[in-house]
Design a protein around this motif. Structure first.
Motif, PDB file in Angstrom:
ATOM      1  N   ASP A 157     -39.303   3.420 -14.599  1.00 37.09           N
ATOM      2  CA  ASP A 157     -40.055   2.971 -15.771  1.00 37.09           C
ATOM      3  C   ASP A 157     -40.934   1.764 -15.441  1.00 37.09           C
ATOM      4  O   ASP A 157     -41.901   1.487 -16.150  1.00 37.09           O
ATOM      5  CB  ASP A 157     -39.110   2.612 -16.918  1.00 37.09           C
ATOM      6  N   ASN A 158     -40.574   1.064 -14.396  1.00 39.28           N
ATOM      7  CA  ASN A 158     -41.353  -0.098 -13.972  1.00 39.28           C
ATOM      8  C   ASN A 158     -42.174   0.188 -12.720  1.00 39.28           C
ATOM      9  O   ASN A 158     -42.444  -0.700 -11.914  1.00 39.28           O
ATOM     10  CB  ASN A 158     -40.455  -1.308 -13.756  1.00 39.28           C
ATOM     11  N   PHE A 159     -42.580   1.441 -12.596  1.00 39.46           N
ATOM     12  CA  PHE A 159     -43.553   1.824 -11.572  1.00 39.46           C
ATOM     13  C   PHE A 159     -44.629   2.590 -12.311  1.00 39.46           C
ATOM     14  O   PHE A 159     -44.417   3.713 -12.761  1.00 39.46           O
ATOM     15  CB  PHE A 159     -42.915   2.679 -10.480  1.00 39.46           C
ATOM     16  N   TRP A 160     -45.811   1.965 -12.458  1.00 41.05           N
ATOM     17  CA  TRP A 160     -46.831   2.517 -13.346  1.00 41.05           C
ATOM     18  C   TRP A 160     -47.862   3.330 -12.578  1.00 41.05           C
ATOM     19  O   TRP A 160     -48.297   2.940 -11.492  1.00 41.05           O
ATOM     20  CB  TRP A 160     -47.541   1.401 -14.110  1.00 41.05           C
ATOM     21  N   ALA A 161     -48.265   4.461 -13.166  1.00 39.38           N
ATOM     22  CA  ALA A 161     -49.312   5.298 -12.594  1.00 39.38           C
ATOM     23  C   ALA A 161     -50.135   5.891 -13.730  1.00 39.38           C
ATOM     24  O   ALA A 161     -49.607   6.155 -14.815  1.00 39.38           O
ATOM     25  CB  ALA A 161     -48.715   6.419 -11.750  1.00 39.38           C
ATOM     26  N   SER A 162     -51.403   6.098 -13.473  1.00 35.34           N
ATOM     27  CA  SER A 162     -52.280   6.650 -14.506  1.00 35.34           C
ATOM     28  C   SER A 162     -52.175   8.173 -14.579  1.00 35.34           C
ATOM     29  O   SER A 162     -52.700   8.784 -15.510  1.00 35.34           O
ATOM     30  CB  SER A 162     -53.732   6.257 -14.240  1.00 35.34           C
ATOM     31  N   GLY A 163     -51.514   8.778 -13.608  1.00 32.79           N
ATOM     32  CA  GLY A 163     -51.367  10.219 -13.583  1.00 32.79           C
ATOM     33  C   GLY A 163     -50.538  10.661 -12.404  1.00 32.79           C
ATOM     34  O   GLY A 163     -49.919   9.845 -11.707  1.00 32.79           O
ATOM     35  N   ASN A 200     -47.735  -5.605 -20.134  1.00 32.12           N
ATOM     36  CA  ASN A 200     -47.374  -4.939 -18.888  1.00 32.12           C
ATOM     37  C   ASN A 200     -48.305  -5.415 -17.772  1.00 32.12           C
ATOM     38  O   ASN A 200     -49.513  -5.259 -17.862  1.00 32.12           O
ATOM     39  CB  ASN A 200     -47.470  -3.422 -19.040  1.00 32.12           C
ATOM     40  N   LEU A 201     -47.723  -5.993 -16.738  1.00 33.96           N
ATOM     41  CA  LEU A 201     -48.485  -6.475 -15.584  1.00 33.96           C
ATOM     42  C   LEU A 201     -48.271  -5.496 -14.437  1.00 33.96           C
ATOM     43  O   LEU A 201     -47.168  -5.390 -13.896  1.00 33.96           O
ATOM     44  CB  LEU A 201     -48.006  -7.872 -15.171  1.00 33.96           C
ATOM     45  N   VAL A 202     -49.315  -4.764 -14.080  1.00 30.21           N
ATOM     46  CA  VAL A 202     -49.204  -3.749 -13.037  1.00 30.21           C
ATOM     47  C   VAL A 202     -49.806  -4.293 -11.742  1.00 30.21           C
ATOM     48  O   VAL A 202     -50.948  -4.756 -11.714  1.00 30.21           O
ATOM     49  CB  VAL A 202     -49.930  -2.449 -13.430  1.00 30.21           C
TER      50      VAL A 202
END
Length: 279
Positions: A157-163, A200-202
């Motif tokens: 959940d704390n690894f962000w991706a746009s797709g 959210n800081l990515v």
């Protein structure tokens, strides 16, 4: 009741953008809801207009920028009106760095914004980090001074991706705690009745390939997102995003047309009002 100021949606937006403009960020307008990106139908995040820059396909017009981006996400449509925070249309406040600054500055400024500008009390804030990101954990603990028990290590959940493919990276989130009186013994950030993620800081430093492998991007970038509607809920002390000054005027107008008082309705009918306001 926590002693922090009540701000209008317009004031929240203005204070965010001015905060980052004072720190060298160029203010850019909201991009089209219909993006040039062929991988998505609609602009789903504040970072989407900058995806070619993150991938090194285009030169950044400025080393750091800030925006208030209008977004649409249809994947949440079944939850619209049923929860306190889900929308299809929303506004995302963001600050972005294209290889200019990274974790230390993003974390320090994010904390300064929420505690000094919006004046949210530190004892009502909890932060999360990706469980493998010891650097972010150490910054929060040693430089910001967050007690260890209020820094939660999280999984995917704390690894962000746009797709499924494209730029991605570990992220660190700031949550508002509606019930600090419940103590710090068993903090569960999945408890929506107590915690609300507001920022959210990515740390955008990787590119996910079609085979799932991760390749470092040419630069270490920052991509942040602060949901305007969520912060308005907190600062205006209302029970959900819909009863803020961003959306309540629409509900009031629908209520007047239908001659049905919103606040006298049952939960099911109130959901209908919220769906109309969202759409």
């Amino acid at each position: 009741m926590s002693n922090f100021p009540s701000l209008t949606g317009a004031e929240i937006r203005q204070k965010f953008l001015e905060f980052y403009q004072r720190r060298g960020h160029q203010l850019l307008p909201s991009a089209s809801l219909v993006p040039e990106d062929p991988t998505v139908l609609l602009t789903i995040a504040g970072m989407l207009p900058f995806k070619p820059i993150f991938l090194g396909q285009k030169e950044a017009p400025f080393p750091r920028v800030t925006t208030s981006q209008r977004c649409i996400r249809t994947n949440d449509i079944e939850n619209v009106g049923r929860t306190a925070r889900h929308h299809t249309f929303f506004e995302m406040l963001g600050n972005f760095s294209f290889g200019d600054y990274f974790k230390k500055e993003a974390i320090a400024w994010g904390w300064e914004l929420v505690t000094s500008v919006y004046q949210l009390p530190p004892d009502q804030l909890v932060v999360s980090v990706f469980h493998e990101d010891e650097t972010a954990f150490a910054i929060w603990r040693d430089e910001i001074g967050i007690p260890v028990h209020r820094i939660q290590k999280m999984g995917e959940d704390n690894f962000w991706a746009s797709g499924a493919t494209g730029p991605c990276g570990p992220c660190s989130e700031i949550y508002f705690d509606f019930h600090p009186e419940r103590g710090d013994t068993h903090i569960d950030l999945e408890d929506d009745s107590r915690f609300l993620e507001i920022y959210n800081l990515v740390f955008m430093e990787l590119n996910r390939q079609s085979d799932g492998s991760l390749v470092p991007l040419a630069k270490q970038n920052i991509d942040t997102g602060m949901g305007l509607e969520r912060v308005a809920q907190v600062l205006q002390r209302v029970p959900n995003n819909y009863e803020t000054d961003l959306m309540m005027p629409i509900i009031d107008a629908v209520s007047a047309i239908a001659t049905v008082p919103y606040r006298q309705c049952d939960a099911k009918l109130q959901t209908s009002f919220k769906v109309i306001a969202d759409h």
